[in-house]
Design a protein around this motif. Structure first.
Motif, PDB file in Angstrom:
ATOM      1  N   ALA A  37      40.090 -22.856  74.471  1.00 43.36           N
ATOM      2  CA  ALA A  37      40.536 -24.233  74.654  1.00 43.36           C
ATOM      3  C   ALA A  37      41.052 -24.754  73.315  1.00 43.36           C
ATOM      4  N   VAL A  38      42.334 -25.096  73.271  1.00 41.63           N
ATOM      5  CA  VAL A  38      42.939 -25.608  72.038  1.00 41.63           C
ATOM      6  C   VAL A  38      42.762 -27.127  72.015  1.00 41.63           C
ATOM      7  N   THR A  39      42.101 -27.608  70.980  1.00 41.80           N
ATOM      8  CA  THR A  39      41.539 -28.962  71.017  1.00 41.80           C
ATOM      9  C   THR A  39      42.342 -30.050  70.305  1.00 41.80           C
ATOM     10  N   LYS A  40      43.510 -29.703  69.757  1.00 40.55           N
ATOM     11  CA  LYS A  40      44.181 -30.727  68.939  1.00 40.55           C
ATOM     12  C   LYS A  40      44.479 -32.002  69.747  1.00 40.55           C
ATOM     13  N   THR A  41      44.139 -33.118  69.178  1.00 42.13           N
ATOM     14  CA  THR A  41      44.251 -34.485  69.739  1.00 42.13           C
ATOM     15  C   THR A  41      43.309 -34.759  70.920  1.00 42.13           C
ATOM     16  N   GLU A  60      41.068 -24.484  66.712  1.00 37.06           N
ATOM     17  CA  GLU A  60      41.353 -25.647  65.863  1.00 37.06           C
ATOM     18  C   GLU A  60      42.581 -25.402  65.009  1.00 37.06           C
ATOM     19  N   ASN A  61      43.474 -26.390  64.975  1.00 31.43           N
ATOM     20  CA  ASN A  61      44.709 -26.286  64.190  1.00 31.43           C
ATOM     21  C   ASN A  61      44.641 -26.935  62.825  1.00 31.43           C
ATOM     22  N   ARG A  62      43.873 -28.016  62.770  1.00 32.91           N
ATOM     23  CA  ARG A  62      43.902 -28.805  61.542  1.00 32.91           C
ATOM     24  C   ARG A  62      42.490 -28.957  61.008  1.00 32.91           C
ATOM     25  N   PHE A  81      39.930 -20.676  63.898  1.00 36.40           N
ATOM     26  CA  PHE A  81      41.011 -21.452  63.311  1.00 36.40           C
ATOM     27  C   PHE A  81      42.340 -20.806  63.693  1.00 36.40           C
ATOM     28  N   ILE A  82      43.317 -21.647  64.159  1.00 35.00           N
ATOM     29  CA  ILE A  82      44.581 -21.092  64.638  1.00 35.00           C
ATOM     30  C   ILE A  82      45.809 -21.744  64.011  1.00 35.00           C
ATOM     31  N   GLY A  83      45.594 -22.691  63.087  1.00 38.86           N
ATOM     32  CA  GLY A  83      46.731 -23.416  62.512  1.00 38.86           C
ATOM     33  C   GLY A  83      47.134 -22.868  61.158  1.00 38.86           C
ATOM     34  N   LEU A 163      46.067  -9.055  65.940  1.00 43.84           N
ATOM     35  CA  LEU A 163      47.259  -9.858  65.688  1.00 43.84           C
ATOM     36  C   LEU A 163      47.270 -11.132  66.539  1.00 43.84           C
ATOM     37  N   MET A 164      47.966 -12.126  65.999  1.00 39.81           N
ATOM     38  CA  MET A 164      48.187 -13.379  66.728  1.00 39.81           C
ATOM     39  C   MET A 164      49.660 -13.732  66.624  1.00 39.81           C
ATOM     40  N   THR A 165      50.188 -14.393  67.660  1.00 38.36           N
ATOM     41  CA  THR A 165      51.578 -14.837  67.570  1.00 38.36           C
ATOM     42  C   THR A 165      51.841 -16.064  68.429  1.00 38.36           C
ATOM     43  N   ILE A 166      52.890 -16.780  68.042  1.00 44.31           N
ATOM     44  CA  ILE A 166      53.461 -17.853  68.870  1.00 44.31           C
ATOM     45  C   ILE A 166      54.917 -17.475  69.085  1.00 44.31           C
ATOM     46  N   PRO A 167      55.263 -16.948  70.265  1.00 44.62           N
ATOM     47  CA  PRO A 167      56.652 -16.519  70.478  1.00 44.62           C
ATOM     48  C   PRO A 167      57.589 -17.726  70.573  1.00 44.62           C
ATOM     49  N   GLY A 202      49.854 -16.151  74.152  1.00 41.55           N
ATOM     50  CA  GLY A 202      49.877 -16.836  75.434  1.00 41.55           C
ATOM     51  C   GLY A 202      49.352 -18.242  75.272  1.00 41.55           C
ATOM     52  N   MET A 203      50.189 -19.224  75.649  1.00 41.01           N
ATOM     53  CA  MET A 203      49.803 -20.623  75.594  1.00 41.01           C
ATOM     54  C   MET A 203      50.071 -21.218  76.986  1.00 41.01           C
ATOM     55  N   SER A 204      50.089 -22.535  77.101  1.00 42.11           N
ATOM     56  CA  SER A 204      50.198 -23.149  78.439  1.00 42.11           C
ATOM     57  C   SER A 204      51.388 -22.647  79.242  1.00 42.11           C
ATOM     58  N   SER A 205      52.509 -22.423  78.565  1.00 39.29           N
ATOM     59  CA  SER A 205      53.725 -22.091  79.307  1.00 39.29           C
ATOM     60  C   SER A 205      53.862 -20.592  79.608  1.00 39.29           C
ATOM     61  N   VAL A 218      43.968 -15.922  75.357  1.00 38.94           N
ATOM     62  CA  VAL A 218      45.036 -16.888  75.590  1.00 38.94           C
ATOM     63  C   VAL A 218      44.569 -18.242  75.052  1.00 38.94           C
ATOM     64  N   ARG A 219      45.473 -18.940  74.364  1.00 37.24           N
ATOM     65  CA  ARG A 219      45.118 -20.199  73.695  1.00 37.24           C
ATOM     66  C   ARG A 219      45.766 -21.358  74.454  1.00 37.24           C
ATOM     67  N   ILE A 220      44.933 -22.133  75.144  1.00 36.96           N
ATOM     68  CA  ILE A 220      45.494 -23.110  76.075  1.00 36.96           C
ATOM     69  C   ILE A 220      45.085 -24.551  75.751  1.00 36.96           C
ATOM     70  N   GLY A 221      46.094 -25.390  75.567  1.00 34.72           N
ATOM     71  CA  GLY A 221      45.868 -26.811  75.314  1.00 34.72           C
ATOM     72  C   GLY A 221      46.299 -27.648  76.503  1.00 34.72           C
ATOM     73  N   THR A 222      47.604 -27.894  76.566  1.00 36.17           N
ATOM     74  CA  THR A 222      48.172 -28.795  77.582  1.00 36.17           C
ATOM     75  C   THR A 222      47.782 -28.459  79.026  1.00 36.17           C
ATOM     76  N   ALA A 223      47.827 -27.204  79.393  1.00 36.71           N
ATOM     77  CA  ALA A 223      47.556 -26.839  80.788  1.00 36.71           C
ATOM     78  C   ALA A 223      46.103 -27.114  81.171  1.00 36.71           C
ATOM     79  N   ALA A 227      48.886 -33.494  78.751  1.00 37.74           N
ATOM     80  CA  ALA A 227      49.805 -33.689  77.621  1.00 37.74           C
ATOM     81  C   ALA A 227      49.068 -34.317  76.440  1.00 37.74           C
ATOM     82  N   ARG A 228      49.428 -33.864  75.244  1.00 39.11           N
ATOM     83  CA  ARG A 228      48.769 -34.379  74.044  1.00 39.11           C
ATOM     84  C   ARG A 228      49.235 -35.795  73.714  1.00 39.11           C
ATOM     85  N   ASP A 229      48.297 -36.635  73.314  1.00 44.46           N
ATOM     86  CA  ASP A 229      48.626 -37.996  72.902  1.00 44.46           C
ATOM     87  C   ASP A 229      48.416 -38.096  71.394  1.00 44.46           C
TER      88      ASP A 229
HETATM   89  C1  LIG Z   1      48.837 -26.142  70.191  1.00 46.45           C
HETATM   90  C2  LIG Z   1      48.649 -24.698  70.104  1.00 46.45           C
HETATM   91  C3  LIG Z   1      48.358 -23.929  71.244  1.00 46.45           C
HETATM   92  C4  LIG Z   1      48.271 -24.508  72.636  1.00 46.45           C
HETATM   93  O1  LIG Z   1      49.500 -25.010  73.055  1.00 46.45           O
HETATM   94  P1  LIG Z   1      49.725 -25.491  74.555  1.00 46.45           P
HETATM   95  O2  LIG Z   1      51.151 -25.254  74.814  1.00 46.45           O
HETATM   96  O3  LIG Z   1      49.366 -26.947  74.598  1.00 46.45           O
HETATM   97  O4  LIG Z   1      48.844 -24.701  75.428  1.00 46.45           O
HETATM   98  C5  LIG Z   1      48.146 -22.560  71.072  1.00 46.45           C
HETATM   99  N1  LIG Z   1      48.218 -21.979  69.869  1.00 46.45           N
HETATM  100  C6  LIG Z   1      48.493 -22.680  68.754  1.00 46.45           C
HETATM  101  C7  LIG Z   1      48.547 -21.967  67.452  1.00 46.45           C
HETATM  102  C8  LIG Z   1      48.726 -24.046  68.839  1.00 46.45           C
HETATM  103  O5  LIG Z   1      49.012 -24.729  67.733  1.00 46.45           O
END
Ligand SMILES: *Cc1c(COP(=O)(O)O)cnc(C)c1O
Length: 232
Positions: A37-41, A60-62, A81-83, A163-167, A202-205, A218-223, A227-229
């Motif tokens: 669970a990605v917790t930012k905001t 956690e990102n920040r 930590f993921i940020g 490894l970790m990635t954000i495609p 893998g994230m929400s999309s 898989v790192r999931i926030g929005t889903a 939506a983040r506020d």
């Molecule tokens: C915000 C974030 C996510 C989650 O993003 P969503 O699209 O909201 O699921 C996953 N990984 C990293 C590194 C992020 O910063």
């Protein structure tokens, strides 16, 4: 009035079923995928609700935001930590966290190792790959990742787990596939006896696609939380 977090359990039900479906189709049985669970905001109460539903891993990102919320978190959850991480902030997360997924330089790996040794622990790390070669993203290029892993494997106090990635957005299949290839190749090389077992993507999309391509976290926030506020 009590907060109504039923939307979180509804969302989680969908996420779990899509993951299970992709696992059934593409993965061997017993080949597990963890949901982070990605917790930012997100308010700590909502985060804790997710933990109560069986999510045992927070991302956690920040550093600053984490420190302001950590006390209120259900302490049964593991935190990664993921940020983007500055070396001068490592000291705040060495003790409470169990993995740093966003290591993108040997300098950062060395600082993590130095402080981990000081704290009497070994910190698990993932190296972040900028698989799309985007200027806006951190991480090292696929061409440089092997050198970073070799160098980091010499550092005391850290254990490389994968490894970790954000495609890049859109067309992620290609990049998820490339990550799987890269991960499998490095794994099979057995560099300095490193046993890699974690591929965080893998994230929400794109989490269902990521499961298809071998993701283990898989790192999931929005889903999950909506939506983040950012005005909060
Ligand atoms: C915000 C974030 C996510 C989650 O993003 P969503 O699209 O909201 O699921 C996953 N990984 C990293 C590194 C992020 O910063």
């Amino acid at each position: 009035m009590e907060n109504d977090f039923s939307y979180i359990s509804d969302n989680l039900r969908v996420i779990r079923s899509r993951i299970a479906e992709a696992q059934d189709k593409y993965r061997e049985s017993g080949d597990d995928v963890r949901i982070m669970a990605v917790t930012k905001t997100v308010a700590p109460e909502a985060v804790n609700h997710a933990v109560s539903l069986g999510i045992g891993l927070l991302g956690e990102n920040r550093v600053q935001e984490y420190l302001s919320k950590a006390e209120m978190y259900d302490s049964s959850a593991e935190v990664h930590f993921i940020g983007h991480l500055q070396t001068n902030k490592v000291k705040y997360i060495i003790e409470p966290m169990t993995m740093i997924q966003s290591v993108d330089s040997i300098r950062l790996a060395e600082e993590i190792g130095r402080l981990a040794v000081k704290n009497g622990k070994v910190m698990d790390i993932l190296c972040e790959v900028n698989i799309g070669g985007e200027d806006s993203k951190s991480g090292v290029s696929p061409e440089e990742i092997r050198d970073l892993i070799c160098a980091a494997s010499e550092v005391e106090g850290i254990r490389i787990r994968g490894l970790m990635t954000i495609p890049p957005p859109g067309n992620t299949d290609i990049f998820l596939g490339r990550m799987q290839e890269l991960y499998n190749k490095l794994r099979s090389e057995n560099i300095n006896g490193i046993k890699m077992d974690t591929l965080s993507m893998g994230m929400s999309s794109d989490y269902a696609e990521a499961v298809k391509y071998g993701s283990t976290i898989v790192r999931i926030g929005t889903a999950l939380f909506g939506a983040r506020d950012y005005s909060r």
